[in-house]
Design a protein around this motif. Structure first.
Motif, PDB file in Angstrom:
ATOM      1  N   VAL A  45      38.642  42.550  35.893  1.00  0.00           N
ATOM      2  CA  VAL A  45      38.148  43.765  36.305  1.00  0.00           C
ATOM      3  C   VAL A  45      39.384  44.603  36.024  1.00  0.00           C
ATOM      4  N   GLY A  46      40.359  44.095  35.653  1.00  0.00           N
ATOM      5  CA  GLY A  46      41.690  44.673  35.602  1.00  0.00           C
ATOM      6  C   GLY A  46      41.856  45.950  34.577  1.00  0.00           C
ATOM      7  N   PHE A  47      41.079  45.636  33.585  1.00  0.00           N
ATOM      8  CA  PHE A  47      40.817  46.724  32.512  1.00  0.00           C
ATOM      9  C   PHE A  47      39.723  47.771  32.732  1.00  0.00           C
ATOM     10  N   LEU A  48      38.593  47.170  33.319  1.00  0.00           N
ATOM     11  CA  LEU A  48      37.416  47.915  33.175  1.00  0.00           C
ATOM     12  C   LEU A  48      37.271  49.032  34.486  1.00  0.00           C
ATOM     13  N   PHE A  49      37.923  48.605  35.397  1.00  0.00           N
ATOM     14  CA  PHE A  49      37.930  49.561  36.667  1.00  0.00           C
ATOM     15  C   PHE A  49      39.040  50.220  36.924  1.00  0.00           C
ATOM     16  N   LEU A  50      38.909  51.392  37.431  1.00  0.00           N
ATOM     17  CA  LEU A  50      40.140  52.292  37.710  1.00  0.00           C
ATOM     18  C   LEU A  50      40.993  51.870  38.709  1.00  0.00           C
ATOM     19  N   SER A  51      40.265  51.349  39.834  1.00  0.00           N
ATOM     20  CA  SER A  51      41.070  51.169  41.198  1.00  0.00           C
ATOM     21  C   SER A  51      41.748  49.716  40.883  1.00  0.00           C
ATOM     22  N   GLU A  52      41.591  49.102  40.049  1.00  0.00           N
ATOM     23  CA  GLU A  52      42.169  47.655  40.082  1.00  0.00           C
ATOM     24  C   GLU A  52      43.457  47.441  39.411  1.00  0.00           C
ATOM     25  N   ASN A  53      44.192  46.584  39.946  1.00  0.00           N
ATOM     26  CA  ASN A  53      45.436  46.263  39.041  1.00  0.00           C
ATOM     27  C   ASN A  53      45.174  45.339  37.672  1.00  0.00           C
ATOM     28  N   HIS A  54      45.933  45.504  36.985  1.00  0.00           N
ATOM     29  CA  HIS A  54      45.839  44.990  35.865  1.00  0.00           C
ATOM     30  C   HIS A  54      45.678  43.445  35.611  1.00  0.00           C
ATOM     31  N   LYS A  76      38.236  38.561  45.282  1.00  0.00           N
ATOM     32  CA  LYS A  76      39.075  39.114  44.415  1.00  0.00           C
ATOM     33  C   LYS A  76      40.452  38.386  44.123  1.00  0.00           C
TER      34      LYS A  76
END
Ligand SMILES: [Zn+2]
Lengths: 84, 495
Positions: A45-54, A76
């Motif tokens: 999810v690190g790439f696709l979602f704004l709120s997520e860390n890499h 998570k």
């Protein structure tokens, strides 16, 4: 990134580590409260979602309680916590 | 015959000044929204030959083309300040007026015989035109052609602008309409592809600007007073009055632009309603009957299809995605006889899976070619049986724009509406696969709409509910979709 790269299958070893992390955090099924899970795929999810860390993943967990009405949940984790 | 400057020609000339200024400024607004020009329909990032932005995009985070949008000054573009919706309204309303003016002009040229002034009748004209250029460059005035109001280079340039450049701009503009492209894929190929058409349209703009600059220069060189007298009074008289009237008219055009720009920036909803009423009537009449007949080859597929919109940044969605969307359901209801709910598995096991390879047109101007598989929407429509009063379909999505789309103005759940007749089009699809794989998250997993005769923003992604309604004025701001409500696009966007 195609859909194949979004979700990855985990090795037995990686699944073990996911379960250990879940246990350490006291992760329980949001529906029935059970702490027993089957580990599924890991969604990056690190790439696709704004709120997520890499380095973030959401790992699919399925509650083992047969009477559970919403058995599919997820935890998570950072990649470093279960991938390598 | 006598080649004069009849009253209709002078009125047309003035109307043309107004239209051209609005067309150029609103065209630049449209360019600002994706300030990059390509030769390939893949619009691959980094492959642009022309670039009118300094923005650099991140490599380690999903970005979309909304992040690449530029905000130009109102001095350059109409209305400026990143208002694509308004730029499009001005461009399309003006082009209707401009084309009508052009048709009347050309018709009158032929009826009155005035067209002869623009048509070279001997090859002799070309060497003479060259001679004229040399004469101008040596700060002298070339002689007019015998019995003509123009010299050779004037005849050729005016003729080219009227009979070549203007139609060229109209045709390269039309080649960018998704409805026209979908129905006549050969027409887009004729120009070398959609991005070629867009690039050529830009060269057309440069040609027009170049013509205008040289035209003004020449008017000055030939004598501003006498020349403006021809276009103001129809003959060389009262040069001082002619100059004053010309300046007043030009100031008038500037004031008109200032007022129109200010009003557009402060009352975009009114512009959207008024212009939209006209533009959408023309589109529905002219473009709705066009159905998509695209079938690009596998080798033409874009390796990295561009993206617009960001996926729902919420745990419930991510968990559903981690489980391959097993828990996904879509409700179809509203004004129907039989409301239904489908799982992804239900949709995948439908016997009528359809696959199409098509050109995706973003409202911003970029394109990509993709292969999409799913169920024709008309089959779902036939299953749920719309009631007679149903007119539109509302696609409700899982996207919360405030949370997921900080680059876009506005808040709330993303939705789009389409007219019921478009749901029956043969290539209107509820797609769950792209390029032979399950639909990727960034492209709308698990289910998105494919509506090949409209621009991309109509094709709702991450759909969770489809509702049949009789009208959409009570939904959101009542304009027919989240982008219509918030960034003032038209509800119908076949161009
Ligand atoms: Zn449970």
């Amino acid at each position: 990134m195609g859909s194949a790269e979004e979700r990855r299958e985990l090795t037995d070893d990686q699944r073990e580590r996911v379960l250990r992390e879940a246990e350490e955090r006291g992760f329980a099924c949001g529906c029935c409260g059970s702490g027993e899970f089957k580990v599924g795929k890991a969604l990056y999810v690190g790439f696709l979602f704004l709120s997520e860390n890499h380095d973030n993943y959401v790992v699919a967990l399925t509650c083992k309680n047969r009477d559970c009405r919403t058995p599919r949940t997820g935890i998570k984790l950072k990649g470093a916590e279960f991938l390598y | 015959m006598e080649f004069g400057y009849p009253w209709w020609l002078r009125i047309e000339h003035f109307a043309n000044i107004i239209f051209m200024v609005f067309l150029i400024r609103s065209g630049l607004e449209i360019l600002a929204t994706h300030p990059k020009l390509y030769w390939s329909d893949d619009s691959r990032p980094g492959s642009e030959w022309g670039r009118f932005t300094k923005k650099v995009m991140p490599k380690d985070k999903l970005y979309d083309t909304l992040d690449e949008e530029e905000s130009y000054s109102s001095l350059v573009s109409m209305p400026g300040h990143k208002m694509l919706g308004m730029g499009r309204h001005w461009h399309f309303i003006t082009v209707l007026g401009w084309i009508m003016t052009g048709i009347i002009y050309v018709a009158l040229l032929f009826i009155t015989g005035q067209y002869h002034r623009y048509v070279p009748y001997s090859w002799e004209v070309f060497p003479r035109a060259w001679q004229d250029i040399v004469t101008y460059l040596s700060f002298d005035l070339p002689p007019t052609l015998p019995g003509q109001p123009f010299n050779a280079i004037q005849q050729l340039s005016y003729g080219a602008v009227i009979f070549i450049l203007a139609p060229f701009q109209i045709l390269t503009g039309a080649a960018q309409s998704p409805a026209i492209e979908a129905r006549f894929p050969w027409f887009v190929r004729l120009w070398g592809g959609r991005q070629w058409a867009r690039s050529l349209h830009f060269f057309g703009l440069l040609a027009f600007v170049g013509f205008i600059v040289i035209h003004l220069l020449m008017v000055t060189v030939h004598g501003f007073g006498p020349e403006t007298a021809k276009i103001v009074f129809g003959r060389e008289e009262h040069p001082v009055w002619a100059m004053l009237i010309t300046f007043a008219a030009l100031i008038g055009v500037v004031i008109l632009n200032v007022i129109a720009t200010k009003y557009t920036l402060s009352h975009p909803r009114n512009i959207q309603r008024w212009f939209g009423a006209v533009i959408m009537k023309v589109r529905r009449l002219g473009l709705h009957p066009l159905t998509s007949r695209q079938n690009y080859s596998k080798s033409e597929l874009t390796p990295e299809h561009r993206v617009n919109g960001k996926p729902p940044d919420v745990d419930s969605y991510k968990i559903m995605a981690a489980h391959d969307f097993v828990d996904y359901t879509i409700e179809v209801g509203g004004l129907v006889e039989r409301p239904m709910t489908f799982t992804l598995e239900d949709l995948r096991t439908f016997p009528t899976k359809q696959t199409q390879r098509v050109l995706h047109n973003c409202v911003q101007g970029w394109t990509s070619i993709g292969e999409w598989s799913g169920i024709p929407l008309r089959q779902i429509v036939e299953l749920v049986k719309p009631l007679p009063e149903a007119r539109h379909l509302v696609f409700w999505t899982m996207q919360d724009t405030e949370r997921d789309e900080p680059s876009a103005e506005g808040v709330g759940q993303f939705y789009e509406t389409i007219d019921l007749d478009l749901a029956y089009h043969p290539q209107t699809l509820l797609a769950y696969e792209m390029n032979g794989e399950p639909l990727p998250i960034k492209h709308g997993a698990p289910l998105r709409l494919r509506l090949e005769t409209q621009v991309g923003f109509k094709m709702a992604k991450w759909i969770e509910r489809i509702e049949f309604v009789s009208d959409y004025s009570q939904i959101g701001e009542g304009m027919g979709g989240w982008r219509e409500d918030n960034v003032f696009y038209d509800q119908d966007v076949g161009i």
